[in-house]
Design an enzyme around this catalytic site. Structure first.
Site, PDB file in Angstrom:
ATOM      1  N   ASN A 145       0.800  -1.220   0.000  1.00  0.00           N
ATOM      2  CA  ASN A 145       0.000   0.000   0.000  1.00  0.00           C
ATOM      3  C   ASN A 145       0.838   1.277   0.000  1.00  0.00           C
ATOM      4  O   ASN A 145       0.465   2.272  -0.615  1.00  0.00           O
ATOM      5  CB  ASN A 145      -0.978   0.000   1.175  1.00  0.00           C
ATOM      6  N   GLU A 242       4.053  -4.144  12.333  1.00  0.00           N
ATOM      7  CA  GLU A 242       2.955  -3.192  12.241  1.00  0.00           C
ATOM      8  C   GLU A 242       1.905  -3.865  11.384  1.00  0.00           C
ATOM      9  O   GLU A 242       2.097  -4.065  10.181  1.00  0.00           O
ATOM     10  CB  GLU A 242       3.443  -1.872  11.633  1.00  0.00           C
ATOM     11  N   CYS A 276      -3.102   1.445   6.610  1.00  0.00           N
ATOM     12  CA  CYS A 276      -3.380   0.789   7.892  1.00  0.00           C
ATOM     13  C   CYS A 276      -4.009   1.749   8.898  1.00  0.00           C
ATOM     14  O   CYS A 276      -4.681   1.315   9.838  1.00  0.00           O
ATOM     15  CB  CYS A 276      -2.093   0.199   8.466  1.00  0.00           C
ATOM     16  N   GLU A 445       8.242   1.620  16.240  1.00  0.00           N
ATOM     17  CA  GLU A 445       9.275   2.190  15.396  1.00  0.00           C
ATOM     18  C   GLU A 445       9.078   3.704  15.352  1.00  0.00           C
ATOM     19  O   GLU A 445       8.023   4.218  15.702  1.00  0.00           O
ATOM     20  CB  GLU A 445       9.232   1.574  13.999  1.00  0.00           C
TER      21      GLU A 445
END
Length: 469
Positions: A145, A242, A276, A445
Site C-alpha cells: 500500500n 505493524e 493501515c 518504530e
C-alpha cells in the site's frame, strides 16, 4: 524482467511472474521469483558485509543515509513513475507524500542517530556504561500500500544502526524498490549492505526462516505477522510488526462539523482506504448524527475512486459490501463498482462506501476490510464513545473530533491505540513512536524507538581501584 539486487549487482534468476496495473488490469512488467538459492545468496551477501558495515562510525553511516537521500532526489521522477505504475496512486499524493517521505526518512534517522547520547552510570568506584550493537542481518518485508515510504521507514534506521538488510517488497509493487537498488549502486554503497529480492509469500518465508537472518521487520496483515512469529520462534529472533487495524474516529457534538466531515473523508477514503491508519468505524454523537451522515454520504459520492491493488483484493472488499447488506446495513453511499466507459473498467475499482445500522458485533464491524468504506453509528455520552472505540481486537490508531481541549486530552488518554489524532489525521512526527496494540502489532518504530529495535545494548562495568594514599 526485474532482476534481484544482491551484493551490489543485478541477479537474473527465478521463474517470471507478472505485475498488473491496478488502473487497467494490464500486465506492466515481469519479475523473477526468488527461490531458495537466490534467498541464500542474498542473506550470505548481507552477512559478508555485516562486520565492515557495523565497524563504521555512526557518523559515517549517517553520511551514507544522506547520500542515499540525495540519490532519491535525483531519481525522484523515476520513483514517482514506478510507484504510480504499481499502485495506481494519484500523481499528487505520490509527489507530495510517498517519495518525499522516503527522503525525509533517510535524513531524519541520520540526524537522530548522529546525535543520540550513550548512557553512563556512576557508583562509588564503579563506572557502568552501555554501547549498542547492531542485530546483524535484518529481513525487511514491505507491503504494497505504501511500498517506497514503508521500505525507507525501515531501511534508514536499520542501516544507520549498523545492520545489513535483505528487502522483499510485495509481489504487487516491486518497481520503486528496483529503482532504489539502482540508487544504491550509483551511490557506491558497499556491496551487500542492501540486498533486494522479489517474490510472493513463499520467498518471504524462505527469508525469515533463514538461519543467518537475525531479525525481522514486517508491515502487513495480522495473519501473515502471526505466521512469521511462529516461523522465527525456534530461533527467538527479534520481530517488529505493524499489522492490521479497525480504526475508530469519535465525532463529538462540539466539533467543527465542516472540519470533521472533511477530516473523515480523508481518513476513510485516502488511497482507496488502503492505509493501515484509515478509519473504518465512525462514532458520532447523537445530536449531529443525521446531519453528519448526510454530509459524509454526499462527500463520498464526490470522491474520485482509487483502484484496489489487485483483482483478488477488489473481490475481498466487494465481499464485505455484500456482507454488510446481508447483515442488515443501510447503504448511505456506494456499495458497488464504478463505471468509467474506458480502460479503467478492466481495473480494480470499487465505490467509496458509507453504511450504517449494523451491530457492533457484526463481522463487518469486527474485521479489517482495507478498502474505501466505513460504518457510522451514534453515541450519547463520552464514556460510551470510549467504550465503543476500544471494543476491538485491534489497536492501531484513532481520531477525535472535538472543540473541547479538556475532552481532547481526557479521551485521547483513554483510547487503547498506539496513535491518537485530535482534529487531524495522518500527521506524523518521525521522532515519535509508531505502532499498535493487540492484533495491530508488536513493538514500536520511529525516532529512538527504531534505533532501540535495530540494535541491542551491551552493559560494560568497570571497577576502579582506589589509589594508595
Amino acid at each position: 524482467m526485474l532482476t534481484h539486487f544482491i551484493g551490489g549487482e543485478p541477479v537474473a534468476a527465478g521463474t517470471a511472474f507478472p505485475v498488473h496495473d491496478p488502473m487497467t488490469g494490464a500486465v506492466i512488467r515481469q519479475v523473477g521469483e526468488a527461490d531458495p538459492e537466490v534467498v541464500d545468496r542474498a542473506v550470505r551477501a548481507a552477512r559478508e558485509a555485516a562486520r565492515d558495515w557495523a565497524a563504521l562510525p555512526v557518523a559515517e553511516r549517517a553520511g551514507w543515509l544522506r547520500r542515499l537521500a540525495e540519490g532519491i532526489e535525483e531519481r525522484f521522477d523515476d520513483l514517482v513513475a514506478a510507484e504510480i505504475a504499481d499502485t495506481g496512486k494519484p500523481l499528487d499524493q505520490t509527489r507530495t507524500l510517498d517519495i518525499p517521505r522516503g527522503i525525509a526518512n533517510f535524513r531524519a534517522f541520520a540526524e537522530i542517530a548522529a546525535h543520540r547520547p550513550d548512557e553512563a552510570f556512576h557508583l562509588s568506584g564503579v563506572l557502568s556504561y552501555t554501547v549498542r550493537r547492531p542485530l546483524g542481518v535484518v529481513a525487511v518485508i514491505v507491503p504494497w500500500n505504501l511500498p517506497f515510504l514503508l521500505m525507507t521507514w525501515k531501511l534508514a534506521p536499520a542501516l544507520v544502526a549498523g545492520n545489513t538488510v535483505v528487502v522483499k517488497p510485495s509481489e504487487h509493487t516491486p518497481g520503486s524498490a528496483a529503482v532504489f537498488a539502482e540508487i544504491c549502486a550509483a551511490a557506491g554503497l558497499p556491496p551487500g549492505v542492501v540486498n533486494i529480492i522479489y517474490g510472493h509469500g513463499s520467498a518471504g518465508q524462505l527469508l525469515v526462516e533463514h538461519p543467518w537472518v537475525d531479525a525481522v521487520t514486517f508491515t502487513g496483515s495480522t495473519r501473515t505477522g502471526s505466521a512469521i512469529m511462529k516461523a522465527v520462534a525456534d530461533r527467538v529472533k527479534p520481530v517488529s510488526f505493524e499489522l492490521g487495524g479497525k480504526n475508530a474516529a469519535l465525532v463529538f457534538e462540539d466539533c467543527d462539523l465542516d472540519r470533521a466531515v472533511e477530516g473523515c473523508v480523508r481518513s476513510v477514503f485516502t488511497n482507496g482506504g488502503q492505509v493501515c491508519l484509515c478509519t473504518e468505524r465512525l462514532y458520532v454523537q447523537r445530536p449531529i448524527f443525521e446531519e453528519f451522515c448526510t454530509r459524509l454520504a454526499a462527500r463520498a459520492q464526490e470522491v474520485v475512486p482509487q483502484p484496489m491493488i489487485s483483482a483478488e483484493h477488489r473481490e475481498k472488499v466487494l465481499s464485505y459490501y455484500a456482507l454488510a447488506r446481508s447483515e442488515g446495513a443501510k447503504v448511505l453511499a456506494g456499495g458497488g463498482t464504478p463505471s468509467f466507459g474506458d480502460k479503467r473498467d478492466a481495473g480494480y475499482f470499487v465505490d467509496p462506501t458509507v453504511v450504517t445500522g449494523l451491530s457492533e458485533w457484526s463481522r463487518f464491524n469486527r474485521e479489517e476490510i482495507f478498502g474505501p468504506v466505513c460504518h457510522v453509528a451514534h453515541f450519547d455520552t463520552e464514556s460510551e464513545a470510549i467504550d465503543l472505540a476500544n471494543n476491538s481486537e485491534y489497536g492501531l490508531a484513532a481520531a477525535i473530533w472535538t472543540g473541547g481541549l479538556d475532552r481532547a486530552h481526557r479521551v485521547a488518554q483513554r483510547l487503547e491505540a498506539g496513535l491518537v489524532w485530535v482534529n487531524t489525521w495522518y500527521l506524523r512526527d518521525l521522532r515519535t513512536p509508531f505502532g499498535g496494540l493487540r492484533l495491530s502489532g508488536i513493538g514500536r518504530e520511529g525516532g529512538t524507538q527504531s534505533l532501540d529495535f535495530y540494535s541491542e545494548p551491551t552493559t560494560i562495568t568497570i571497577k576502579m581501584e582506589q589509589p594508595d594514599a
